[in-house]
Design a protein around this motif. Structure first.
Motif, PDB file in Angstrom:
ATOM      1  N   UNK A 326      80.718  39.770  16.752  1.00  0.00           N
ATOM      2  CA  UNK A 326      80.171  39.343  18.046  1.00  0.00           C
ATOM      3  C   UNK A 326      78.966  38.422  17.860  1.00  0.00           C
ATOM      4  N   UNK A 327      78.747  37.616  18.898  1.00  0.00           N
ATOM      5  CA  UNK A 327      77.437  36.988  19.043  1.00  0.00           C
ATOM      6  C   UNK A 327      76.779  37.657  20.235  1.00  0.00           C
ATOM      7  N   UNK A 328      75.613  38.220  19.985  1.00  0.00           N
ATOM      8  CA  UNK A 328      74.913  38.932  21.055  1.00  0.00           C
ATOM      9  C   UNK A 328      73.887  37.984  21.664  1.00  0.00           C
ATOM     10  N   UNK A 329      74.052  37.724  22.957  1.00  0.00           N
ATOM     11  CA  UNK A 329      73.183  36.746  23.612  1.00  0.00           C
ATOM     12  C   UNK A 329      72.503  37.363  24.823  1.00  0.00           C
ATOM     13  N   UNK A 330      71.384  36.744  25.218  1.00  0.00           N
ATOM     14  CA  UNK A 330      70.611  37.218  26.350  1.00  0.00           C
ATOM     15  C   UNK A 330      70.981  36.498  27.628  1.00  0.00           C
ATOM     16  N   UNK A 331      70.264  36.833  28.696  1.00  0.00           N
ATOM     17  CA  UNK A 331      70.585  36.288  30.019  1.00  0.00           C
ATOM     18  C   UNK A 331      69.673  35.143  30.452  1.00  0.00           C
ATOM     19  N   UNK A 332      68.814  34.689  29.540  1.00  0.00           N
ATOM     20  CA  UNK A 332      67.900  33.594  29.868  1.00  0.00           C
ATOM     21  C   UNK A 332      68.658  32.262  29.858  1.00  0.00           C
ATOM     22  N   UNK A 333      68.307  31.364  30.796  1.00  0.00           N
ATOM     23  CA  UNK A 333      69.021  30.097  30.882  1.00  0.00           C
ATOM     24  C   UNK A 333      68.497  29.097  29.859  1.00  0.00           C
ATOM     25  N   UNK A 334      68.711  29.419  28.618  1.00  0.00           N
ATOM     26  CA  UNK A 334      68.444  28.587  27.451  1.00  0.00           C
ATOM     27  C   UNK A 334      69.270  29.212  26.352  1.00  0.00           C
ATOM     28  N   UNK A 335      69.367  28.520  25.233  1.00  0.00           N
ATOM     29  CA  UNK A 335      69.992  29.177  24.098  1.00  0.00           C
ATOM     30  C   UNK A 335      69.152  30.412  23.804  1.00  0.00           C
ATOM     31  N   UNK A 336      69.775  31.537  23.783  1.00  0.00           N
ATOM     32  CA  UNK A 336      69.030  32.788  23.839  1.00  0.00           C
ATOM     33  C   UNK A 336      69.852  33.822  23.074  1.00  0.00           C
ATOM     34  N   UNK A 337      69.716  33.767  21.767  1.00  0.00           N
ATOM     35  CA  UNK A 337      70.623  34.532  20.913  1.00  0.00           C
ATOM     36  C   UNK A 337      69.875  35.630  20.176  1.00  0.00           C
ATOM     37  N   UNK A 338      70.386  36.839  20.242  1.00  0.00           N
ATOM     38  CA  UNK A 338      69.838  37.932  19.437  1.00  0.00           C
ATOM     39  C   UNK A 338      70.491  37.966  18.065  1.00  0.00           C
ATOM     40  N   UNK A 339      71.789  37.614  17.997  1.00  0.00           N
ATOM     41  CA  UNK A 339      72.507  37.694  16.718  1.00  0.00           C
ATOM     42  C   UNK A 339      73.783  36.861  16.772  1.00  0.00           C
ATOM     43  N   UNK A 340      74.026  36.133  15.703  1.00  0.00           N
ATOM     44  CA  UNK A 340      75.271  35.361  15.572  1.00  0.00           C
ATOM     45  C   UNK A 340      76.225  36.090  14.643  1.00  0.00           C
ATOM     46  N   UNK A 341      77.507  36.070  14.972  1.00  0.00           N
ATOM     47  CA  UNK A 341      78.558  36.527  14.063  1.00  0.00           C
ATOM     48  C   UNK A 341      78.186  37.847  13.396  1.00  0.00           C
ATOM     49  N   UNK A 342      77.905  38.804  14.210  1.00  0.00           N
ATOM     50  CA  UNK A 342      77.428  40.090  13.702  1.00  0.00           C
ATOM     51  C   UNK A 342      78.542  41.117  13.834  1.00  0.00           C
ATOM     52  N   UNK A 343      78.726  41.890  12.760  1.00  0.00           N
ATOM     53  CA  UNK A 343      79.706  42.966  12.818  1.00  0.00           C
ATOM     54  C   UNK A 343      79.092  44.163  13.545  1.00  0.00           C
ATOM     55  N   UNK A 344      79.700  44.494  14.675  1.00  0.00           N
ATOM     56  CA  UNK A 344      79.203  45.619  15.484  1.00  0.00           C
ATOM     57  C   UNK A 344      80.434  46.406  15.937  1.00  0.00           C
ATOM     58  N   UNK A 345      80.305  47.710  16.018  1.00  0.00           N
ATOM     59  CA  UNK A 345      81.466  48.503  16.457  1.00  0.00           C
ATOM     60  C   UNK A 345      81.842  48.085  17.880  1.00  0.00           C
ATOM     61  N   UNK A 346      83.133  48.103  18.150  1.00  0.00           N
ATOM     62  CA  UNK A 346      83.693  47.468  19.353  1.00  0.00           C
ATOM     63  C   UNK A 346      82.852  47.694  20.610  1.00  0.00           C
TER      64      UNK A 346
END
Ligand code: PLP
Length: 409
Positions: A326-346
């Motif tokens: 997954x890529x985990x992203x935030x709700x801010x109207x800008x590029x707002x990424x917590x993590x790219x291409x991260x293995x996380x349980x479904x």
């Protein structure tokens, strides 16, 4: 960096009780980190001053104060919060940068230990107080160390500290005003991996120390690293403690007096204690990735966007699910990424994700960007959970705004 089953249940219950996003801190973990340092350096008289810019919730300050810690403050506001938390003024060191002399005077009158970081302030301090008030001098040893460029502070172009090459100038001022220099300080930056970097910095400071006769302490700043991802190397604190104390004590023998060894850890004390819990609003499949969109963003935790910081993310709603990317992203109207291409349980919509190591520079760097409200903070301490900051409300956003009558019709 796993969360136990019991802890998972408790964290989920906290989001039910207090909502999300939610900062949760474990007070006992902070105490354990404090004990690790004091144990590692127990061969010298030690003063651990918590660098509170990492997290200044007053309850966190009190936990550390009750353990016997001092405080490292970088603003007059932090000094005042520290005093309110109950720290004794002489156990607070004020290490400002680019502040007015007025603010330094204010802190001096409050009785805190002043740490001066430039020639101009040193001159003004000497001129005003002469030998009446002691102060500490922040030296820049010009050692390049420490993580991301934004948190490197000891190199040649750094704005922090007085260069060792200006030592003659410093001594002229100190002698002219008969100043009482009771401490020396360096802080070479965050995230120093290597005991040898510390030891090299120490040698520089010892050379300088020999020029001052009234020292009571030497403060070696921080730089204790914590693990952000599972394979991160961390500072081996026991080894560091042993080496540093033995070299420090040897120096004190030469110097002719036993000095106090000081450190100012921030991250090391509080980073791992904190978790940011967020809720998944959206799973979005695009041509290139799967996004998990959460009800938080860089407004609540800016470290990934600002420093490229890695924060582990655990799906506590489905801890035993199949790992997916997954890529985990935030709700801010800008590029707002917590993590790219991260293995996380479904992940499913509605799941709660735990963003780890969020205790230091998490809430403190949060903002109201996009007019979003800041999260609540909860402290788990001796198995009880306590709300230690209320979630903001819309009125908090408007409180300091001044509404002009003539624009209302
Ligand atoms: C930020 C800071 C620290 C703490 O750094 P950490 O990496 O959080 O341990 C210590 N001393 C000074 C002067 C600082 O500015």
């Amino acid at each position: 960096m796993n969360i136990s089953k019991i802890e998972t249940k408790r964290l989920l219950a906290l989001t039910k009780e207090f909502g999300s996003p939610l900062y949760v801190y474990n007070g006992n973990k902070i105490e354990a980190q404090y004990d690790l340092i004091t144990k590692a350096f127990n061969n010298s008289p030690l003063n651990i001053k918590y660098a509170c810019k990492a997290l200044t919730n007053i309850n966190i300050l009190r936990i550390l104060k009750n353990k016997g810690a001092g405080l490292d403050a970088v603003s007059i506001e932090e000094v005042k919060i520290g005093l309110k938390a109950g720290f004794k003024s002489d156990n607070i060191i004020y290490t400002p940068n680019s502040v007015s002399f007025k603010e330094i005077v204010e802190a001096t009158e409050l009785g805190v230990q002043i740490n001066i970081d430039n020639i101009s302030m040193l001159e003004q301090f000497g001129n005003k107080y002469g030998s009446n008030k002691a102060c500490c001098i922040r030296i820049n040893p010009h050692i390049l160390a420490g993580g991301h460029s934004i948190i490197q502070t000891g190199h040649i172009d750094s704005k922090f500290g007085i260069s060792i090459h200006q030592l003659r100038h410093v001594l002229r001022i100190v002698n002219k005003y008969d100043m009482h220099i009771n401490g020396l300080h360096m802080h070479t930056g965050s995230d120093i991996l290597d005991a040898n970097v510390f030891l090299r910095g120490m040698e520089v400071l010892f050379d300088v120390a020999n020029e001052f006769k009234d020292l009571e302490f030497i403060d070696f700043g921080s730089g204790f690293k914590v693990a952000y991802s599972p394979n991160d190397i961390t500072t081996n604190i026991e080894e560091l403690g042993e080496k540093v104390c033995s070299r420090f004590n040897a120096f004190c023998k030469e110097y002719g007096r036993q000095l106090t060894l000081s450190f100012e850890p921030g991250k090391f004390l509080v980073s791992e204690s904190g978790i940011l819990l967020v809720s998944v609003n959206l799973i979005k499949y695009t041509t290139s990735t799967v996004f998990a969109g959460v009800n938080s963003g860089q407004n609540h935790l800016i470290r990934p966007m600002l420093y490229d910081a890695h924060h582990e993310i655990i799906n506590i709603s489905n801890p035993n699910g199949t790992p997916r990317i997954y890529s985990v992203v935030g709700y801010i109207c800008e590029t707002d990424t917590f993590a790219w291409d991260r293995q996380i349980t479904e992940i499913h919509e509605g799941d709660i994700l735990a963003i780890m190591n969020a205790g230091a520079y998490g809430f403190m760097m949060s903002s109201n960007y996009n007019s979003r409200l800041k999260p609540a903070e909860v402290l788990i301490y001796n198995d009880q959970s306590h709300l230690i900051r209320e979630r903001e409300e819309i009125d908090d956003l408007l409180r300091k705004q001044v509404e002009l009558e003539f624009l209302i019709n």
